[in-house]
Design a protein around this motif. Structure first.
Motif, short mmCIF file in Angstrom:
data_model
loop_
_atom_site.label_atom_id
_atom_site.label_comp_id
_atom_site.label_asym_id
_atom_site.label_seq_id
_atom_site.Cartn_x
_atom_site.Cartn_y
_atom_site.Cartn_z
N LEU A 1 0.83 -1.20 0.00
CA LEU A 1 0.00 0.00 0.00
C LEU A 1 0.86 1.25 0.00
N ALA A 2 1.98 1.23 0.71
CA ALA A 2 2.89 2.37 0.71
C ALA A 2 3.46 2.60 -0.69
N TRP A 3 3.68 1.50 -1.44
CA TRP A 3 4.25 1.61 -2.79
C TRP A 3 3.23 2.17 -3.77
N VAL A 4 1.99 1.67 -3.72
CA VAL A 4 1.01 2.09 -4.71
C VAL A 4 0.28 3.37 -4.30
N GLY A 5 0.07 3.58 -3.00
CA GLY A 5 -0.63 4.78 -2.50
C GLY A 5 -2.13 4.55 -2.36
N THR A 6 -2.68 5.02 -1.26
CA THR A 6 -4.12 4.88 -1.01
C THR A 6 -4.97 5.51 -2.11
N PRO A 7 -4.63 6.70 -2.63
CA PRO A 7 -5.45 7.28 -3.70
C PRO A 7 -5.57 6.36 -4.92
N ALA A 8 -4.51 5.61 -5.23
CA ALA A 8 -4.57 4.71 -6.38
C ALA A 8 -5.53 3.55 -6.12
N VAL A 9 -5.61 3.11 -4.87
CA VAL A 9 -6.55 2.04 -4.54
C VAL A 9 -7.98 2.56 -4.63
N GLN A 10 -8.21 3.79 -4.16
CA GLN A 10 -9.54 4.38 -4.29
C GLN A 10 -9.90 4.59 -5.76
N GLN A 11 -8.92 4.98 -6.56
CA GLN A 11 -9.17 5.15 -8.00
C GLN A 11 -9.54 3.81 -8.64
N ALA A 12 -8.86 2.74 -8.23
CA ALA A 12 -9.18 1.42 -8.77
C ALA A 12 -10.61 1.04 -8.41
N ALA A 13 -11.03 1.35 -7.18
CA ALA A 13 -12.42 1.07 -6.79
C ALA A 13 -13.39 1.82 -7.69
N GLY A 14 -13.08 3.08 -8.01
CA GLY A 14 -13.94 3.85 -8.89
C GLY A 14 -14.00 3.29 -10.30
N LEU A 15 -12.86 2.87 -10.82
CA LEU A 15 -12.82 2.31 -12.16
C LEU A 15 -13.60 1.00 -12.25
N LEU A 16 -13.66 0.28 -11.13
CA LEU A 16 -14.40 -0.98 -11.10
C LEU A 16 -15.87 -0.79 -10.75
N ALA A 17 -16.30 0.48 -10.58
CA ALA A 17 -17.69 0.81 -10.22
C ALA A 17 -18.05 0.31 -8.82
N MET A 18 -17.06 0.29 -7.92
CA MET A 18 -17.32 -0.04 -6.52
C MET A 18 -17.66 1.27 -5.80
N SER A 19 -18.85 1.78 -6.09
CA SER A 19 -19.20 3.15 -5.70
C SER A 19 -19.41 3.34 -4.21
N ALA A 20 -19.64 2.26 -3.47
CA ALA A 20 -19.89 2.38 -2.03
C ALA A 20 -18.65 2.11 -1.19
N THR A 21 -17.52 1.88 -1.84
CA THR A 21 -16.29 1.53 -1.12
C THR A 21 -15.45 2.76 -0.85
N VAL A 22 -15.05 2.92 0.42
CA VAL A 22 -14.18 4.03 0.84
C VAL A 22 -12.89 3.42 1.38
N VAL A 23 -11.78 3.75 0.72
CA VAL A 23 -10.48 3.17 1.06
C VAL A 23 -9.77 4.07 2.07
N ARG A 24 -9.27 3.47 3.13
CA ARG A 24 -8.51 4.20 4.14
C ARG A 24 -7.08 3.71 4.17
N GLY A 25 -6.24 4.49 4.85
CA GLY A 25 -4.84 4.12 4.98
C GLY A 25 -3.93 5.23 4.52
N GLY A 26 -2.78 5.35 5.19
CA GLY A 26 -1.81 6.37 4.79
C GLY A 26 -2.37 7.76 4.90
N SER A 27 -2.22 8.54 3.84
CA SER A 27 -2.67 9.93 3.85
C SER A 27 -4.19 10.06 3.94
N ALA A 28 -4.91 8.97 3.66
CA ALA A 28 -6.38 9.01 3.75
C ALA A 28 -6.84 8.91 5.20
#
Length: 294
Positions: A143-170
């Motif tokens: 997660l430190a390598w990819v970054g929390t914003p990138a994980v949240q972006q992946a959720a958006g691209l997959l249409a996981m609209s109810a998922t909120v990713v936490r961790g790191g700067s989030a």
């Protein structure tokens, strides 16, 4: 936790799915007018055969009875890949715990595609430990390598609209990310059926890791129990929190006449072992019902 070898339950089954009657009532086609009248029926034009399906009312009643007996909070979504039908029961939002690790790996592999880099040997080891033995330190590193914003972006691209990713700067811990059964099934379907977010090779890599989760962590979707011939891919998440011990189970089941993805989210009033039995019970009820298509 030491890395382990993939378990042996990796037998890919035939795509021919045999439908047989089981403990759930079948839906019957309505009687024709001539049959009701008791007269001889006129010759009828051939019509498509009616395929019996799961009695959803009976399935709901069985799940409700289990919830009443066990207590706690629970909800699930199952997607029958044989015919595309879905079934939802008591959906709600829960903390993801380690189920979010699958989405973290999706984000890592998308970064590889976008930047033209490959995971290092060390990162492959981290990915294996993160998925197969739920290693939290390995998860922290990826997660430190990819970054929390990138994980949240992946959720958006997959249409996981109810998922909120936490961790790191989030803020907060990644295990306190929140999601729903429907969003987790959307993630599983993307891996099983296809998605433009990551290519087929990367999807196969994630599914390979999910098929090799250590035996002690193969409860829930992957362990109703299932026949040895059944192939499963899974990732579970669990941990103590206020309001009930969180136990979540996601995965895909292929074989024994079935082909489905499912996500179960729960809050146990009596800790891990009790909650694991509750999740296993939910999974078994659904698996038994899916001897017929949804």
């Amino acid at each position: 936790m030491p890395a382990s070898q993939p378990v042996s339950r990796r037998v890919l089954v035939s795509s021919t799915l045999t439908l047989v009657g089981a403990g759930f009532a079948l839906r019957k086609p309505p009687e024709t007018a001539s049959a009701k009248a008791g007269g001889a029926a006129a010759p009828a034009a051939p019509s498509p055969s009616v395929v019996p399906t799961v009695d959803r009312a009976a399935l709901t009643a069985a799940l409700e009875a289990h919830r009443t007996a066990r207590g706690g909070t629970m909800g699930l979504v199952v997607h029958d890949l044989r015919n595309g039908a879905r079934f939802s029961w008591r959906e709600y939002t829960n903390e993801s715990l380690s189920t979010i690790k699958v989405l973290i790996l999706v984000a890592c592999l998308r970064k590889c595609q976008d930047t033209g880099v490959e995971l290092t040997e060390k990162q492959h080891g981290q990915a294996r430990r993160m998925i197969q033995s739920s290693d939290n330190a390995a998860t922290d590193a990826l997660l430190a390598w990819v970054g929390t914003p990138a994980v949240q972006q992946a959720a958006g691209l997959l249409a996981m609209s109810a998922t909120v990713v936490r961790g790191g700067s989030a803020g907060g811990w990644w295990g306190y990310s929140t999601t729903t059964p429907a969003d987790l099934v959307t993630l599983l379907d993307a891996l099983a059926v296809g998605t433009p977010v990551i290519h087929a090779g990367h999807r196969g890599y994630i599914r390979h890791l999910m098929s090799g989760v250590v035996p002690a962590q193969r409860w829930g979707v992957a362990d109703p129990p299932l026949p040895e011939s059944v192939y499963t891919e899974t990732k579970n998440g669990w941990g103590p929190m206020t309001g009930g011990y969180r136990l979540n189970s996601i995965g895909r089941v292929v074989g024994d006449g079935r082909n489905y993805t499912m996500a179960i989210l729960t809050r146990s009033p009596q800790g891990f072992r009790y909650g694991r039995q509750t999740v296993n019970g939910l999974s078994e009820i659904v698996h038994d019902a899916l001897v017929l298509p949804l």
